[in-house]
Design an enzyme around this catalytic site. Structure first.
Site, mmCIF file in Angstrom:
data_model
loop_
_atom_site.group_PDB
_atom_site.id
_atom_site.type_symbol
_atom_site.label_atom_id
_atom_site.label_comp_id
_atom_site.label_asym_id
_atom_site.label_seq_id
_atom_site.Cartn_x
_atom_site.Cartn_y
_atom_site.Cartn_z
ATOM 1 N N LYS A 11 1.072 -1.325 -0.002
ATOM 2 C CA LYS A 11 0.110 -0.013 -0.037
ATOM 3 C C LYS A 11 0.896 1.383 -0.067
ATOM 4 O O LYS A 11 2.172 1.202 0.184
ATOM 5 C CB LYS A 11 -0.816 0.043 1.007
ATOM 6 C CG LYS A 11 -1.779 -1.217 1.466
ATOM 7 C CD LYS A 11 -2.578 -1.053 2.597
ATOM 8 C CE LYS A 11 -3.436 -2.224 2.802
ATOM 9 N NZ LYS A 11 -4.526 -2.164 4.041
ATOM 10 N N TYR A 51 -12.420 -2.272 -2.540
ATOM 11 C CA TYR A 51 -12.702 -2.419 -1.073
ATOM 12 C C TYR A 51 -14.150 -2.433 -1.233
ATOM 13 O O TYR A 51 -15.074 -1.828 -0.150
ATOM 14 C CB TYR A 51 -12.293 -1.223 -0.591
ATOM 15 C CG TYR A 51 -10.672 -1.510 0.309
ATOM 16 C CD1 TYR A 51 -10.390 -2.617 0.848
ATOM 17 C CD2 TYR A 51 -9.695 -0.458 -0.149
ATOM 18 C CE1 TYR A 51 -8.956 -2.930 0.946
ATOM 19 C CE2 TYR A 51 -8.669 -0.711 0.043
ATOM 20 C CZ TYR A 51 -8.158 -1.826 0.733
ATOM 21 O OH TYR A 51 -6.867 -2.102 1.187
ATOM 22 N N PHE A 59 -14.856 3.613 8.169
ATOM 23 C CA PHE A 59 -13.879 3.994 7.758
ATOM 24 C C PHE A 59 -13.561 3.987 6.139
ATOM 25 O O PHE A 59 -12.703 3.880 5.597
ATOM 26 C CB PHE A 59 -12.695 2.989 8.422
ATOM 27 C CG PHE A 59 -12.786 1.502 8.318
ATOM 28 C CD1 PHE A 59 -12.457 0.836 6.880
ATOM 29 C CD2 PHE A 59 -13.659 0.565 9.047
ATOM 30 C CE1 PHE A 59 -12.531 -0.639 6.874
ATOM 31 C CE2 PHE A 59 -13.785 -0.582 8.786
ATOM 32 C CZ PHE A 59 -13.351 -1.398 7.610
ATOM 33 N N ARG A 87 -1.592 -14.265 4.005
ATOM 34 C CA ARG A 87 -2.325 -13.850 5.389
ATOM 35 C C ARG A 87 -1.619 -14.145 6.400
ATOM 36 O O ARG A 87 -1.653 -13.121 7.334
ATOM 37 C CB ARG A 87 -3.999 -14.171 5.471
ATOM 38 C CG ARG A 87 -4.900 -14.371 4.280
ATOM 39 C CD ARG A 87 -5.098 -12.833 4.061
ATOM 40 N NE ARG A 87 -6.133 -12.299 5.262
ATOM 41 C CZ ARG A 87 -6.806 -11.112 5.184
ATOM 42 N NH1 ARG A 87 -6.951 -10.390 4.309
ATOM 43 N NH2 ARG A 87 -7.199 -10.673 6.493
ATOM 44 N N ARG A 104 3.099 -7.142 9.248
ATOM 45 C CA ARG A 104 2.648 -5.845 10.047
ATOM 46 C C ARG A 104 2.992 -6.105 11.509
ATOM 47 O O ARG A 104 3.142 -4.807 12.037
ATOM 48 C CB ARG A 104 0.995 -6.282 10.003
ATOM 49 C CG ARG A 104 0.319 -5.833 8.578
ATOM 50 C CD ARG A 104 -1.288 -6.445 8.593
ATOM 51 N NE ARG A 104 -1.824 -6.022 7.313
ATOM 52 C CZ ARG A 104 -2.989 -6.725 6.773
ATOM 53 N NH1 ARG A 104 -3.405 -7.547 7.604
ATOM 54 N NH2 ARG A 104 -3.557 -6.213 5.768
ATOM 55 N N ASN A 114 -0.918 -0.240 7.503
ATOM 56 C CA ASN A 114 -0.608 -1.525 7.626
ATOM 57 C C ASN A 114 -0.087 -2.245 6.674
ATOM 58 O O ASN A 114 0.085 -3.600 6.414
ATOM 59 C CB ASN A 114 -1.840 -2.513 8.382
ATOM 60 C CG ASN A 114 -2.958 -2.612 7.323
ATOM 61 O OD1 ASN A 114 -2.922 -2.082 6.125
ATOM 62 N ND2 ASN A 114 -3.988 -3.263 7.691
ATOM 63 N N HIS A 117 -2.195 -5.474 1.371
ATOM 64 C CA HIS A 117 -3.110 -6.214 1.315
ATOM 65 C C HIS A 117 -3.066 -7.500 0.639
ATOM 66 O O HIS A 117 -1.880 -7.878 -0.054
ATOM 67 C CB HIS A 117 -4.217 -5.171 0.289
ATOM 68 C CG HIS A 117 -5.265 -6.071 -0.251
ATOM 69 N ND1 HIS A 117 -6.255 -6.275 0.324
ATOM 70 C CD2 HIS A 117 -5.228 -6.943 -1.191
ATOM 71 C CE1 HIS A 117 -7.060 -6.812 -0.350
ATOM 72 N NE2 HIS A 117 -6.787 -7.487 -1.151
ATOM 73 N N GLU A 128 -10.214 -9.780 -7.331
ATOM 74 C CA GLU A 128 -9.288 -8.500 -7.286
ATOM 75 C C GLU A 128 -7.935 -8.852 -8.417
ATOM 76 O O GLU A 128 -7.543 -7.489 -8.778
ATOM 77 C CB GLU A 128 -8.659 -8.772 -5.968
ATOM 78 C CG GLU A 128 -9.544 -8.376 -4.791
ATOM 79 C CD GLU A 128 -9.163 -8.876 -3.497
ATOM 80 O OE1 GLU A 128 -7.859 -9.083 -3.220
ATOM 81 O OE2 GLU A 128 -9.685 -8.593 -2.305
HETATM 82 P P1 IDP Z 1 -7.260 -6.853 5.766
HETATM 83 O O1 IDP Z 1 -6.647 -6.134 5.046
HETATM 84 O O2 IDP Z 1 -6.580 -7.653 6.698
HETATM 85 O O3 IDP Z 1 -8.161 -8.065 4.618
HETATM 86 P P2 IDP Z 1 -10.138 -5.752 6.178
HETATM 87 O O4 IDP Z 1 -11.014 -6.120 7.231
HETATM 88 O O5 IDP Z 1 -10.399 -6.419 4.704
HETATM 89 O O6 IDP Z 1 -8.662 -6.209 6.603
HETATM 90 O O7 IDP Z 1 -10.118 -4.106 5.752
HETATM 91 C C1 IDP Z 1 -9.323 -3.579 4.890
HETATM 92 C C2 IDP Z 1 -8.405 -2.331 5.220
HETATM 93 O O8 IDP Z 1 -9.091 -1.494 5.880
HETATM 94 C C3 IDP Z 1 -7.355 -3.040 6.664
HETATM 95 O O9 IDP Z 1 -6.249 -3.709 5.923
HETATM 96 C C4 IDP Z 1 -7.365 -1.686 7.055
HETATM 97 O O10 IDP Z 1 -6.264 -0.964 6.695
HETATM 98 C C5 IDP Z 1 -8.558 -1.120 6.895
HETATM 99 N N1 IDP Z 1 -9.361 -1.188 8.295
HETATM 100 C C6 IDP Z 1 -9.726 -2.323 8.628
HETATM 101 N N2 IDP Z 1 -10.573 -1.930 9.791
HETATM 102 C C7 IDP Z 1 -10.395 -0.615 10.159
HETATM 103 C C8 IDP Z 1 -10.819 -0.018 11.269
HETATM 104 O O11 IDP Z 1 -11.674 -0.476 12.165
HETATM 105 N N3 IDP Z 1 -10.605 1.318 11.274
HETATM 106 C C9 IDP Z 1 -9.788 1.812 10.490
HETATM 107 N N4 IDP Z 1 -9.445 1.052 9.297
HETATM 108 C C10 IDP Z 1 -9.622 -0.092 9.094
HETATM 109 MG MG MG Z 2 -9.621 -7.801 3.340
#
Ligand code: IDP
Ligand code: MG
Length: 137
Positions: A11, A51, A59, A87, A104, A114, A117, A128
């Site tokens: 990212k 997304y 968010f 993952r 991470r 973080n 992705h 994707e």
């Molecule tokens: P992932 O990237 O581990 O698959 P997802 O739940 O798909 O996680 O969320 C996508 C991205 O959205 C996350 O990587 C993170 O950067 C952001 N994100 C997820 N949950 C939150 C939150 O509660 N607050 C702010 N950003 C979030």
């Molecule tokens: Mg995800």
């Protein structure tokens, strides 16, 4: 065991911090293969599609803003059980919970930035990959 493909992104925070090589190095050392790699910026429409599952989350706007804020690196990564394998290499979504040794866990502190992705299943991986590398996989 199944040979799979997954979409991995470094990212904009990871690119800005100079961590592209670090992430790729971990992927290669694990034994996964790079099948496509591109440095690019994301148009808002592509980010919103990518997304799409998070459209209703509080968010979402920040997420789209962040992922379009600068260049990212998109990759198709292949290998045995690569979806869950990546993952695990990435670590938990919230770096606070990500174990040391994971990307991470070692390199990030806040959930909004973080670094990486990775697709979370077979269906999202093919969706994707088609979004980022249309017609190639
Ligand atoms: P992932 O990237 O581990 O698959 P997802 O739940 O798909 O996680 O969320 C996508 C991205 O959205 C996350 O990587 C993170 O950067 C952001 N994100 C997820 N949950 C939150 C939150 O509660 N607050 C702010 N950003 C979030
Ligand atoms: Mg995800």
């Amino acid at each position: 065991m199944a040979t799979e493909r997954t979409l991995i992104l470094v990212k904009p925070d990871g690119v800005a911090r100079g961590l592209v090589g670090e992430v790729i190095s971990r992927i290669e050392r694990k034994g996964f293969r790079l099948e496509a790699l591109e440095l690019r910026s994301l148009e808002r429409e592509v980010a919103e599609q990518h997304y799409g599952e998070h459209t209703d989350k509080p968010f979402f706007a920040d997420l789209v803003e962040f992922i379009t804020s600068g260049p990212l690196v998109a990759m198709c990564v292949a290998g045995d059980d690569v979806i869950v394998g990546m993952r695990n290499l990435m670590g938990a979504t919230n770096p606070v919970d990500a174990v040391p040794g994971s990307i991470r866990g070692d390199l990030a502190t806040v959930i909004g930035e973080n670094i990486v992705h990775g697709s979370d299943g077979l269906d999202s991986a093919s969706r994707e990959l088609e979004l980022f590398f249309p017609g190639r996989f």
